[in-house]
Design a protein around this motif. Structure first.
Motif, mmCIF file in Angstrom:
data_model
loop_
_atom_site.group_PDB
_atom_site.id
_atom_site.type_symbol
_atom_site.label_atom_id
_atom_site.label_comp_id
_atom_site.label_asym_id
_atom_site.label_seq_id
_atom_site.Cartn_x
_atom_site.Cartn_y
_atom_site.Cartn_z
ATOM 1 N N ASN A 1 0.830 -1.207 0.000
ATOM 2 C CA ASN A 1 0.000 0.000 0.000
ATOM 3 C C ASN A 1 0.864 1.257 0.000
ATOM 4 O O ASN A 1 0.549 2.248 -0.667
ATOM 5 N N ALA B 1 2.216 1.629 -3.485
ATOM 6 C CA ALA B 1 1.211 2.145 -4.420
ATOM 7 C C ALA B 1 1.065 3.653 -4.273
ATOM 8 O O ALA B 1 0.939 4.377 -5.264
ATOM 9 N N GLN C 1 2.170 6.365 -7.255
ATOM 10 C CA GLN C 1 1.235 7.317 -7.861
ATOM 11 C C GLN C 1 1.689 8.757 -7.688
ATOM 12 O O GLN C 1 1.491 9.588 -8.575
ATOM 13 N N ASP D 1 1.978 -8.651 -3.305
ATOM 14 C CA ASP D 1 0.737 -9.409 -3.457
ATOM 15 C C ASP D 1 0.193 -9.188 -4.873
ATOM 16 O O ASP D 1 -0.331 -8.121 -5.184
ATOM 17 N N GLU E 1 -2.376 -9.896 -6.305
ATOM 18 C CA GLU E 1 -3.786 -9.498 -6.353
ATOM 19 C C GLU E 1 -3.970 -7.989 -6.377
ATOM 20 O O GLU E 1 -4.994 -7.485 -6.806
ATOM 21 N N LYS E 2 -2.947 -7.297 -5.865
ATOM 22 C CA LYS E 2 -3.089 -5.842 -5.756
ATOM 23 C C LYS E 2 -2.689 -5.106 -7.024
ATOM 24 O O LYS E 2 -2.673 -3.883 -7.052
ATOM 25 N N VAL F 1 -4.305 -4.611 -9.618
ATOM 26 C CA VAL F 1 -5.404 -3.839 -10.220
ATOM 27 C C VAL F 1 -5.260 -2.340 -10.002
ATOM 28 O O VAL F 1 -5.713 -1.537 -10.827
ATOM 29 N N ILE F 2 -4.620 -1.964 -8.919
ATOM 30 C CA ILE F 2 -4.491 -0.543 -8.599
ATOM 31 C C ILE F 2 -3.669 0.184 -9.666
ATOM 32 O O ILE F 2 -3.806 1.386 -9.863
ATOM 33 N N TYR F 3 -2.819 -0.552 -10.367
ATOM 34 C CA TYR F 3 -1.916 0.094 -11.331
ATOM 35 C C TYR F 3 -2.477 0.137 -12.744
ATOM 36 O O TYR F 3 -1.815 0.619 -13.650
ATOM 37 N N HIS F 4 -3.688 -0.378 -12.946
ATOM 38 C CA HIS F 4 -4.285 -0.323 -14.288
ATOM 39 C C HIS F 4 -4.395 1.113 -14.752
ATOM 40 O O HIS F 4 -4.781 1.991 -13.994
ATOM 41 N N LEU G 1 -2.153 3.184 -15.260
ATOM 42 C CA LEU G 1 -1.120 4.086 -14.745
ATOM 43 C C LEU G 1 0.189 3.784 -15.469
ATOM 44 O O LEU G 1 0.433 2.658 -15.882
#
Lengths: 219, 132
Positions: free
Chosen positions: B77, B80, B84, B101, B103-104, B106-109, B111
Motif C-alpha cells: 500500500n 502504491a 502514484q 501481493d 492481487e493488488k 489492479v491498482i496500477y491499471h 497508470l
C-alpha cells in the motif's frame, strides 16, 4: 444506501449505529478479530474480519453493490489504497477517507479520492478558533473547511453596537446568516440594528474569518 | 541518469549498489537508518533517512529531477501511494514498483507504472524449468 466502512476504532461502532438507524445497509471490514466479534454481536450488519486493502475482503463486504466506502484507518497509504481499490476494482461511486498527515489531503484529492476528512487540520482549526476569541464559536465547517459558519456574541466593547448592517464596514465575502436576540431570531436586512448580547451567525471563507471576527468584536 | 530507490532492503540495496557501480547517480531513501548498512563500499550515491510517503522527504531527494524511481518497500500500500505520487503528481518518466501481493496489481491499471512481482517471476521461472 449501502456503505462499507474500513478500519477505525470506536468511531466505526458509533458511525455504524448511526447509519443503521437511518436505514442504511452497512458492512464493516476490520483487521481485529476480537473487535469484529463485538461488532457482529452488537450491530445488525455484515462484519468481515480481514484486510480492507485486499480485493477479497472488499468482495466479501459486497463492494460491487456498495454506494460508498469510508476508510478510517490510522495509516494513510492504507486509506488511499482501500478507496482506490473500491473505485477501480468494484466501481464504488463515492469514496471517503480520513487523512492523518494533513499534507496528504492534496495528494488524495489529486489521486481521485472524493471526500477527505483532514482530522488533524479540523481539530487544530477548531482549537485555534476557540483559543483566539472566546466569544467566537465555529459552528460548522462545510466542504472540508472551505466555508465556515460561525457565531459571534457581541460584547459591550464591540464597535458595531447600535449600527445598522449597512453602516458597518465588513469585508466583502461575508454573509450575515441570522441574528439571535434572546429568544427571537432576526433575519438580518440592511436596516437591522445590532445590539449588545446579539448572537450573530456569519458565513465566511476561512481566509476572511479573522477579519470578520475583528470587525464584529473589535479585538 | 538520476535514479531514486525507495526502500533499502535486500532488493533495494542490491539494486542501488549495482546502479551506483555502473556510474549512475543514485539516491536511496529508507525509514530505518540501519538499512543503509546494506549498501556496499562501491556505493557512491546519497542516502536519505525518512518516510517517502511524506512530500518533504521526496523534495529533499529532488524527486522532480528524477529520471527513474524504483520502489521496493515491504508494504504494497505504501508502494502504491509513492508510485502514484511519482507518476501522476511528479510525472516521472519511469516508475517501477515491486508488487508483493499480485492481487493488488489492479491498482496500477491505466497508470504509467511498471510492476514487478517476485512471486510471479519466480513461479514463471520454476514452471518453465519444470514443464518448459
Amino acid at each position: 444506501m449501502r456503505i462499507i466502512m474500513v478500519g477505525g476504532g470506536k468511531v466505526i461502532y458509533y458511525l455504524a449505529k448511526n447509519f443503521l438507524a437511518k436505514g442504511y445497509q452497512v458492512s464493516i471490514v476490520n483487521k481485529d478479530n476480537e473487535y469484529c466479534k463485538v461488532l457482529a454481536r452488537e450491530l445488525n450488519c455484515l462484519v468481515i474480519n480481514g484486510d480492507g486493502s485486499k480485493p477479497d475482503a472488499l468482495r466479501q463486504a459486497e463492494a460491487d453493490k456498495a454506494d460508498a466506502i469510508l476508510s478510517l484507518t490510522g495509516n494513510d497509504p492504507d486509506n488511499l489504497f482501500i478507496c482506490q481499490l473500491a473505485q477501480k476494482e468494484f466501481g464504488v461511486p463515492k469514496t471517503f477517507s480520513v487523512v492523518n498527515n494533513p499534507d496528504n489531503e492534496k495528494i488524495f484529492k489529486e489521486l481521485g479520492v472524493e471526500t477527505i476528512f483532514n482530522t488533524t487540520k479540523l481539530i487544530s482549526i477548531l482549537i485555534e478558533q476557540r483559543v483566539e476569541v472566546a466569544d467566537v464559536n465555529n459552528l460548522l465547517s462545510i466542504e472540508e473547511g472551505r466555508i465556515n459558519i460561525s457565531q459571534v456574541i457581541l460584547q459591550k466593547s464591540s464597535p458595531v453596537l447600535g449600527k445598522t448592517l449597512k453602516e458597518i464596514n465588513l469585508p466583502r465575502d461575508i454573509v450575515f446568516g441570522c441574528i439571535i436576540r434572546g429568544e427571537e431570531v432576526v433575519i438580518p436586512k440592511g436596516d437591522t440594528q445590532l445590539s449588545e448580547g446579539d448572537k450573530v451567525l456569519i458565513i465566511t471563507l476561512p481566509e476572511n474569518q479573522g477579519e470578520a471576527f475583528a470587525a464584529l468584536s473589535g479585538e | 541518469m538520476y535514479i531514486v530507490v525507495i526502500g533499502c532492503g535486500r532488493s533495494g540495496s542490491y539494486l542501488a549498489n549495482q546502479l551506483s557501480k555502473a556510474g549512475e547517480d543514485v539516491v536511496v531513501i529508507d525509514k530505518k537508518f540501519g538499512s543503509f548498512d546494506r549498501l556496499s563500499a562501491e556505493f557512491t550515491g546519497f542516502t536519505i533517512n525518512g518516510d517517502a510517503t511524506e512530500i518533504e522527504t521526496l523534495k529533499s531527494a529532488k524527486f522532480d529531477k528524477a529520471d527513474v524511481v524504483v520502489i521496493t518497500t515491504d508494504n504494497d500500500n505504501v508502494n502504491a501511494m509513492i508510485a502514484q505520487i511519482a507518476s501522476e503528481l511528479y510525472q516521472i518518466p519511469k516508475v517501477m514498483v515491486r508488487l508483493l501481493d499480485p492481487e493488488k496489481e489492479v491498482i496500477y491499471h491505466n497508470l504509467n507504472v511498471i510492476t514487478m512481482s517476485p512471486t510471479n517471476l519466480l513461479v514463471d521461472k520454476f514452471t518453465r524449468e519444470i514443464i518448459g
